[in-house]
Design a protein around this motif. Structure first.
Motif: not given
Length: 213
Positions: A1-3, A5-6
């Protein structure tokens, strides 16, 4: 999920830097000087809609077009990076980039009714730089979160473009020529850094031994 977003955030920042709606205000005001306020809002609306559609089509179908012509994404990334770097240098100097449109083309297009689509949306805003950026970043969108985030980002950017153009006269008066040039130069520096990363990334894909460097 963080990837996801990034990746989406990086795509959004790159796209905003390329579109640079603040930088297009002087041209927009010149093209719409004979139009009423209600007409300007309609032109801004059609322009933003055309920008969103153009970028979304590039995101979804761009890679298939490259495959059809037998162009690798690495080669396209290098080419896109070089194109963006030329645009970035023009922005840093606060001058118009011929990669988007030149003065002669603007003069020829002034009489067209659909100013929102041509030349404002295409090629002034969503020109070669925005299209190539969309195609290149689409390769990294590997999950549904990537695509949802990218589509939402494009829509939000479209709304931003619409509002900037709709209120361009007020924004232009507040910023002044110096303020607009400063904003354009800041966007240009960001875009130059991104273009260098794209070129380096493309070269590493073509020459795998450099990945370990």
């Amino acid at each position: 999920m963080y990837q996801a977003f990034e990746d989406t955030l990086k795509f959004s920042i790159t796209l905003i830097s390329i579109l640079n709606p603040i930088g297009i205000i002087p041209i927009f005001l010149n093209l719409t000087k004979a139009n009423s306020e209600s007409q300007i809002i309609k032109i801004a609306h059609s322009c933003s809609l055309a920008v969103v559609i153009t970028i979304l089509v590039s995101l979804v179908a761009g890679q298939y077009v490259l495959e059809f012509f037998g162009i690798s994404i690495a080669s396209f990334t290098i080419g896109g990076g070089i194109l963006l770097s030329s645009m970035a240098f023009s922005m840093i100097q606060a001058t118009s980039s011929n990669a988007k449109i030149n003065d002669d083309e603007i003069e020829q297009m002034q009489d067209l009714r659909e100013l929102g689509i041509v030349p404002l949306a295409i090629p002034l805003l969503s020109g070669p730089g925005a299209i190539s950026t969309s195609i290149i970043h689409a390769k990294a969108f590997a999950t549904p979160l990537h695509w949802v985030g990218a589509i939402l980002a494009v829509i939000l950017i479209g709304i931003l473009v619409r509002n900037v153009l709709a209120y361009s006269k007020r924004i232009g008066e507040r910023l002044g020529t110096i303020g607009q040039n400063v904003m354009t130069r800041i966007m240009g520096i960001i875009l130059l850094a991104i273009s260098i990363e794209m070129i380096v990334g493309g070269v590493k894909e073509i020459i795998p031994i450099l990945k370990g460097a």
